[in-house]
Design an enzyme around this catalytic site. Structure first.
Site, mmCIF file in Angstrom:
data_model
loop_
_atom_site.group_PDB
_atom_site.id
_atom_site.type_symbol
_atom_site.label_atom_id
_atom_site.label_comp_id
_atom_site.label_asym_id
_atom_site.label_seq_id
_atom_site.Cartn_x
_atom_site.Cartn_y
_atom_site.Cartn_z
ATOM 1 C CE LYS A 47 -2.996 -2.485 3.203
ATOM 2 N NZ LYS A 47 -3.334 -2.601 4.617
ATOM 3 N N GLY A 48 2.149 1.061 0.305
ATOM 4 C CA GLY A 48 3.028 2.198 0.550
ATOM 5 C C GLY A 48 3.175 3.172 -0.605
ATOM 6 C CD GLU A 103 8.019 -0.469 -3.325
ATOM 7 O OE1 GLU A 103 7.350 0.375 -2.688
ATOM 8 O OE2 GLU A 103 8.181 -1.623 -2.910
ATOM 9 C CG ASP A 107 14.939 -1.399 4.688
ATOM 10 O OD1 ASP A 107 16.013 -0.866 4.959
ATOM 11 O OD2 ASP A 107 14.287 -2.050 5.533
ATOM 12 C CE LYS A 135 14.743 2.814 5.840
ATOM 13 N NZ LYS A 135 14.226 1.835 6.823
ATOM 14 C CG PHE A 156 10.858 1.876 10.812
ATOM 15 C CD1 PHE A 156 10.960 0.769 9.975
ATOM 16 C CD2 PHE A 156 9.601 2.402 11.076
ATOM 17 C CE1 PHE A 156 9.822 0.190 9.429
ATOM 18 C CE2 PHE A 156 8.462 1.830 10.529
ATOM 19 C CZ PHE A 156 8.577 0.725 9.711
ATOM 20 C CB VAL A 157 11.281 6.911 7.465
ATOM 21 C CG1 VAL A 157 12.689 7.375 7.800
ATOM 22 C CG2 VAL A 157 11.300 6.047 6.201
ATOM 23 C CG ASP A 163 2.737 0.503 7.345
ATOM 24 O OD1 ASP A 163 3.591 0.304 6.455
ATOM 25 O OD2 ASP A 163 2.268 -0.405 8.056
HETATM 26 P P1 IMP Z 1 12.932 -4.187 1.396
HETATM 27 O O1 IMP Z 1 12.507 -5.495 0.812
HETATM 28 O O2 IMP Z 1 13.778 -4.406 2.623
HETATM 29 O O3 IMP Z 1 13.621 -3.277 0.409
HETATM 30 O O4 IMP Z 1 11.652 -3.430 1.952
HETATM 31 C C1 IMP Z 1 10.452 -3.542 1.345
HETATM 32 C C2 IMP Z 1 9.303 -2.871 2.034
HETATM 33 O O5 IMP Z 1 9.497 -2.740 3.440
HETATM 34 C C3 IMP Z 1 9.052 -1.475 1.570
HETATM 35 O O6 IMP Z 1 8.364 -1.446 0.357
HETATM 36 C C4 IMP Z 1 8.237 -0.928 2.717
HETATM 37 O O7 IMP Z 1 6.895 -1.312 2.578
HETATM 38 C C5 IMP Z 1 8.847 -1.601 3.916
HETATM 39 N N1 IMP Z 1 9.821 -0.731 4.596
HETATM 40 C C6 IMP Z 1 11.165 -0.741 4.489
HETATM 41 N N2 IMP Z 1 11.732 0.220 5.229
HETATM 42 C C7 IMP Z 1 10.709 0.874 5.814
HETATM 43 C C8 IMP Z 1 10.648 2.025 6.714
HETATM 44 O O8 IMP Z 1 11.645 2.640 7.116
HETATM 45 N N3 IMP Z 1 9.407 2.413 7.092
HETATM 46 C C9 IMP Z 1 8.262 1.787 6.670
HETATM 47 N N4 IMP Z 1 8.280 0.728 5.830
HETATM 48 C C10 IMP Z 1 9.495 0.283 5.423
HETATM 49 MG MG MG Z 2 6.366 -0.887 -0.144
#
Ligand code: IMP
Ligand code: MG
Length: 183
Positions: A47-48, A103, A107, A135, A156-157, A163
């Site tokens: 949903k982000g 997106e 992260d 990040k 964490f943001v 969310d």
């Molecule tokens: P990744 O697979 O670690 O790159 O992260 C994927 C998903 O984790 C992102 O699309 C976000 O939905 C969630 N996410 C990662 N970091 C954060 C954060 O700092 N705050 C909130 N959601 C996060």
């Molecule tokens: Mg996301």
């Protein structure tokens, strides 16, 4: 919702609504220039990415077709699991289409690298990525990202779609969540 309504739940505002909007208009110009008269299908990750998609799509000066996917790689915690599950799939057929994934944040990069491969196996002509936030210090995989709004610290943001346990998505700005909220 304004940050001022959240009292001490945020420790720092990283990017204001105005900064996000300004940066998105720059990214939109880059995207228009790169794709020319062959606009991509925008694929938003629920949903982000709802806020980024809404603002980016309106900023673009071409007809932007939008489709949505929901994947899960996070529970209600703050660490990436690396396990990706499709919760809602696309409606569009990707055969020979240029796809631009939209997106909120990269992260670890695990979700996006999985998603990019997945869309390519469906016959997409190209799959590029546009993310509002990244990040760099949290990246665990090597992944090309064509359009990045802002690189941010490994914190964490929340806000602008992001969310914590389904809260804070409608905060206008991007802010660091105060650790006392989740620890
Ligand atoms: P990744 O697979 O670690 O790159 O992260 C994927 C998903 O984790 C992102 O699309 C976000 O939905 C969630 N996410 C990662 N970091 C954060 C954060 O700092 N705050 C909130 N959601 C996060
Ligand atoms: Mg996301």
């Amino acid at each position: 919702m304004d940050a001022s309504a959240l009292g001490n739940e945020l420790s720092e505002i990283l990017h204001t609504e105005a900064e996000l909007k300004q940066r998105l208009s720059e990214l939109a110009r880059d995207i228009e220039a790169d794709y020319g008269d062959q606009p991509p299908l925008l694929v938003g990750v629920l949903k982000g990415a709802v806020m980024v998609m809404a603002d980016l799509a309106r900023e673009l000066r071409f007809q932007a077709e939008m489709d949505w996917m929901a994947v899960s790689s996070y529970g209600t915690g703050t660490k990436s699991s690396g396990v990706v599950r499709i919760l809602k799939d696309l409606d569009a057929d990707l055969t020979d289409r240029a796809v631009l994934i939209v997106e909120d944040i990269i992260d670890s990069g695990l979700t996006l690298s999985w998603l990019k491969e997945n869309l390519l196996t469906r016959g997409a002509k190209s799959v590029k990525i546009c993310t509002m936030l990244r990040k760099p210090d949290a990246l665990k995989v090597d992944i090309d990202v064509e359009y990045v709004g802002f690189d941010i610290p490994n914190e964490f943001v929340v806000g602008y779609g992001l969310d914590y346990a389904e809260k804070y998505r409608n905060l206008r700005d991007v802010a660091i969540l105060a650790p006392h909220v989740y620890s």
